[in-house]
Design a protein around this motif. Structure first.
Motif, PDB file in Angstrom:
ATOM      1  N   VAL A 293     -52.442  -0.524 -21.495  1.00  0.00           N
ATOM      2  CA  VAL A 293     -52.409   0.415 -22.389  1.00  0.00           C
ATOM      3  C   VAL A 293     -52.930   1.544 -21.809  1.00  0.00           C
ATOM      4  CG1 VAL A 293     -52.704   1.577 -24.563  1.00  0.00           C
ATOM      5  CG2 VAL A 293     -51.991  -1.099 -24.254  1.00  0.00           C
ATOM      6  N   GLU A 294     -54.186   1.356 -21.326  1.00  0.00           N
ATOM      7  CA  GLU A 294     -54.935   2.542 -20.763  1.00  0.00           C
ATOM      8  C   GLU A 294     -53.971   3.221 -19.567  1.00  0.00           C
ATOM      9  OE1 GLU A 294     -57.290   5.367 -20.537  1.00  0.00           O
ATOM     10  OE2 GLU A 294     -57.476   3.964 -22.090  1.00  0.00           O
ATOM     11  N   LYS A 295     -53.384   2.244 -18.445  1.00  0.00           N
ATOM     12  CA  LYS A 295     -52.927   2.829 -17.410  1.00  0.00           C
ATOM     13  C   LYS A 295     -51.643   3.600 -17.842  1.00  0.00           C
ATOM     14  CE  LYS A 295     -50.339   1.164 -13.255  1.00  0.00           C
ATOM     15  NZ  LYS A 295     -49.042   1.202 -13.847  1.00  0.00           N
ATOM     16  N   ARG A 296     -50.885   3.168 -19.041  1.00  0.00           N
ATOM     17  CA  ARG A 296     -49.570   3.617 -19.555  1.00  0.00           C
ATOM     18  C   ARG A 296     -49.878   4.997 -20.346  1.00  0.00           C
ATOM     19  NH1 ARG A 296     -45.314   5.066 -18.607  1.00  0.00           N
ATOM     20  NH2 ARG A 296     -43.821   5.365 -20.306  1.00  0.00           N
ATOM     21  N   TRP A 297     -51.067   4.939 -20.628  1.00  0.00           N
ATOM     22  CA  TRP A 297     -51.696   6.301 -21.530  1.00  0.00           C
ATOM     23  C   TRP A 297     -51.806   7.183 -20.518  1.00  0.00           C
ATOM     24  CZ3 TRP A 297     -50.728   9.226 -25.292  1.00  0.00           C
ATOM     25  CH2 TRP A 297     -51.644  10.320 -25.797  1.00  0.00           C
ATOM     26  N   ARG A 298     -52.289   7.056 -19.394  1.00  0.00           N
ATOM     27  CA  ARG A 298     -52.631   8.051 -18.249  1.00  0.00           C
ATOM     28  C   ARG A 298     -51.045   8.556 -17.689  1.00  0.00           C
ATOM     29  NH1 ARG A 298     -56.516   4.349 -16.607  1.00  0.00           N
ATOM     30  NH2 ARG A 298     -55.244   3.480 -15.094  1.00  0.00           N
ATOM     31  N   GLU A 299     -50.210   7.551 -17.611  1.00  0.00           N
ATOM     32  CA  GLU A 299     -48.991   7.981 -17.248  1.00  0.00           C
ATOM     33  C   GLU A 299     -48.189   8.852 -18.440  1.00  0.00           C
ATOM     34  OE1 GLU A 299     -48.188   3.910 -15.050  1.00  0.00           O
ATOM     35  OE2 GLU A 299     -46.878   4.307 -16.730  1.00  0.00           O
ATOM     36  N   TRP A 300     -48.354   8.590 -19.525  1.00  0.00           N
ATOM     37  CA  TRP A 300     -47.901   9.617 -20.563  1.00  0.00           C
ATOM     38  C   TRP A 300     -48.538  10.820 -20.281  1.00  0.00           C
ATOM     39  CZ3 TRP A 300     -44.281  10.066 -24.171  1.00  0.00           C
ATOM     40  CH2 TRP A 300     -43.581   9.047 -24.610  1.00  0.00           C
ATOM     41  N   LEU A 301     -49.879  11.100 -20.294  1.00  0.00           N
ATOM     42  CA  LEU A 301     -50.688  12.208 -20.155  1.00  0.00           C
ATOM     43  C   LEU A 301     -50.148  13.077 -18.992  1.00  0.00           C
ATOM     44  CD1 LEU A 301     -54.132  10.933 -20.970  1.00  0.00           C
ATOM     45  CD2 LEU A 301     -52.806  12.674 -22.061  1.00  0.00           C
ATOM     46  N   ALA A 302     -49.619  12.276 -17.602  1.00  0.00           N
ATOM     47  CA  ALA A 302     -49.375  12.980 -16.580  1.00  0.00           C
ATOM     48  C   ALA A 302     -47.950  13.695 -16.820  1.00  0.00           C
ATOM     49  CB  ALA A 302     -49.369  11.834 -15.356  1.00  0.00           C
ATOM     50  N   PHE A 303     -46.953  12.829 -17.438  1.00  0.00           N
ATOM     51  CA  PHE A 303     -45.913  13.294 -18.016  1.00  0.00           C
ATOM     52  C   PHE A 303     -45.867  14.521 -18.478  1.00  0.00           C
ATOM     53  CE2 PHE A 303     -42.172  13.412 -20.644  1.00  0.00           C
ATOM     54  CZ  PHE A 303     -41.115  13.705 -19.574  1.00  0.00           C
ATOM     55  N   GLU A 304     -46.806  14.424 -19.547  1.00  0.00           N
ATOM     56  CA  GLU A 304     -46.820  15.640 -20.683  1.00  0.00           C
ATOM     57  C   GLU A 304     -47.321  16.797 -19.803  1.00  0.00           C
ATOM     58  OE1 GLU A 304     -48.386  18.254 -23.989  1.00  0.00           O
ATOM     59  OE2 GLU A 304     -49.544  17.259 -22.071  1.00  0.00           O
ATOM     60  N   ALA A 305     -48.231  16.672 -19.011  1.00  0.00           N
ATOM     61  CA  ALA A 305     -48.609  17.689 -18.145  1.00  0.00           C
ATOM     62  C   ALA A 305     -47.711  18.376 -17.289  1.00  0.00           C
ATOM     63  CB  ALA A 305     -49.970  17.172 -17.236  1.00  0.00           C
ATOM     64  N   GLU A 306     -46.514  17.490 -16.867  1.00  0.00           N
ATOM     65  CA  GLU A 306     -45.488  17.999 -16.089  1.00  0.00           C
ATOM     66  C   GLU A 306     -44.480  18.860 -16.905  1.00  0.00           C
ATOM     67  OE1 GLU A 306     -43.017  15.170 -14.234  1.00  0.00           O
ATOM     68  OE2 GLU A 306     -44.775  14.110 -13.404  1.00  0.00           O
ATOM     69  N   ILE A 307     -44.320  18.758 -18.169  1.00  0.00           N
ATOM     70  CA  ILE A 307     -43.364  19.290 -18.897  1.00  0.00           C
ATOM     71  C   ILE A 307     -43.833  20.567 -19.588  1.00  0.00           C
ATOM     72  CG2 ILE A 307     -41.791  17.429 -19.106  1.00  0.00           C
ATOM     73  CD1 ILE A 307     -42.624  17.212 -22.103  1.00  0.00           C
ATOM     74  N   ILE A 308     -45.271  20.563 -20.221  1.00  0.00           N
ATOM     75  CA  ILE A 308     -45.753  21.298 -21.203  1.00  0.00           C
ATOM     76  C   ILE A 308     -46.000  22.836 -20.510  1.00  0.00           C
ATOM     77  CG2 ILE A 308     -48.414  20.963 -20.555  1.00  0.00           C
ATOM     78  CD1 ILE A 308     -46.808  21.497 -24.106  1.00  0.00           C
ATOM     79  N   GLY A 309     -46.068  22.855 -19.278  1.00  0.00           N
ATOM     80  CA  GLY A 309     -46.134  24.184 -18.701  1.00  0.00           C
ATOM     81  C   GLY A 309     -44.744  25.127 -19.009  1.00  0.00           C
ATOM     82  N   LYS A 310     -43.854  24.602 -19.349  1.00  0.00           N
ATOM     83  CA  LYS A 310     -42.229  25.267 -19.724  1.00  0.00           C
ATOM     84  C   LYS A 310     -42.553  25.956 -21.177  1.00  0.00           C
ATOM     85  CE  LYS A 310     -39.660  21.814 -19.464  1.00  0.00           C
ATOM     86  NZ  LYS A 310     -38.810  20.794 -19.108  1.00  0.00           N
ATOM     87  N   TYR A 311     -43.542  25.209 -22.125  1.00  0.00           N
ATOM     88  CA  TYR A 311     -43.821  25.725 -23.618  1.00  0.00           C
ATOM     89  C   TYR A 311     -44.647  26.374 -23.456  1.00  0.00           C
ATOM     90  CZ  TYR A 311     -40.279  21.862 -23.787  1.00  0.00           C
ATOM     91  OH  TYR A 311     -39.327  21.075 -23.342  1.00  0.00           O
ATOM     92  N   GLY A 312     -45.162  27.201 -24.829  1.00  0.00           N
ATOM     93  CA  GLY A 312     -45.974  27.976 -25.046  1.00  0.00           C
ATOM     94  C   GLY A 312     -45.466  29.580 -25.047  1.00  0.00           C
ATOM     95  N   LYS A 313     -44.057  29.498 -25.185  1.00  0.00           N
ATOM     96  CA  LYS A 313     -43.848  30.895 -24.847  1.00  0.00           C
ATOM     97  C   LYS A 313     -42.914  31.330 -26.122  1.00  0.00           C
ATOM     98  CE  LYS A 313     -43.142  30.231 -19.974  1.00  0.00           C
ATOM     99  NZ  LYS A 313     -43.743  28.784 -19.686  1.00  0.00           N
TER     100      LYS A 313
END
Length: 197
Positions: free
Chosen positions: A171-191
């Motif tokens: 689960v810890e490894k999978r959570w790190r993958e989720w965090l990495a994916f979220e970091a990839e997409i969140i840059g498009k948001y906040g606008k």
């Protein structure tokens, strides 16, 4: 970013966008709470054999509906209107990522749903923190500070259950993958003047 471990913080200038359209952020926020309650009920529906999970998801669903009501009260008090439900592109991208990973056992599907939920709560918590610290509206600043603490609790609940029921899954490894994916997409948001937009 502290306990939430988000890799990319929200630019505080997002609050300047929000302040130009308070009605929109409140409408979007209200629907976010409704969807969070629905998500908790979906988890119950699909995993009813876990008594502790059902108990905590019921409490969480009630709390999310309470939050919906609180936002709706602010909308009414200010003479604003609760608009139609908004599409949440950010959550939809996370949902697509979850679906691509949801090909295994019931256990892995539960873990994915819990991590998906934890991810949304983590980002919502971070956004509420940014709002509470930067919005000029004192009532909303206080409101979002209080909700931030609640969202952090929900995030912890989801992560805890993913670890508890994720037998045979790193689960810890999978959570790190989720965090990495979220970091990839969140840059498009906040606008946009939405919670995740």
């Amino acid at each position: 970013m502290g306990v939430l471990r988000l890799e990319l913080p929200t630019d505080p200038r997002w609050v300047n966008i929000v302040e130009k359209n308070i009605e929109e952020i409140l409408t979007d926020h209200a629907w976010c709470e409704q969807k969070a309650a629905t998500n908790a009920i979906t988890i119950i529906t699909n995993n009813s054999e876990h008594e502790d999970l059902v108990t905590d998801m019921l409490a969480l669903a009630k709390e999310e509906i309470d939050h919906f009501e609180m936002v709706h009260e602010i909308i009414k008090k200010r003479g604003l209107k609760l608009g139609r439900e908004r599409k949440d592109e950010y959550v939809n991208e996370l949902a697509q990522y979850m679906k691509r990973s949801n090909t295994g056992s019931r256990v892995s599907r539960l873990v994915e749903r819990l991590l998906f939920s934890a991810m949304i709560e983590a980002r919502s918590c971070e956004r509420f923190k940014v709002l509470s610290e930067n919005i000029k509206d004192e009532e909303l600043s206080k409101f979002y500070r209080e909700l931030m603490e609640s969202e952090a609790g929900h995030y912890t609940t989801f992560i805890t259950y993913a670890r508890k029921y994720g037998q045979g899954i790193d689960v810890e490894k999978r959570w790190r993958e989720w965090l990495a994916f979220e970091a990839e997409i969140i840059g498009k948001y906040g606008k946009k003047e939405t919670v995740h937009g």
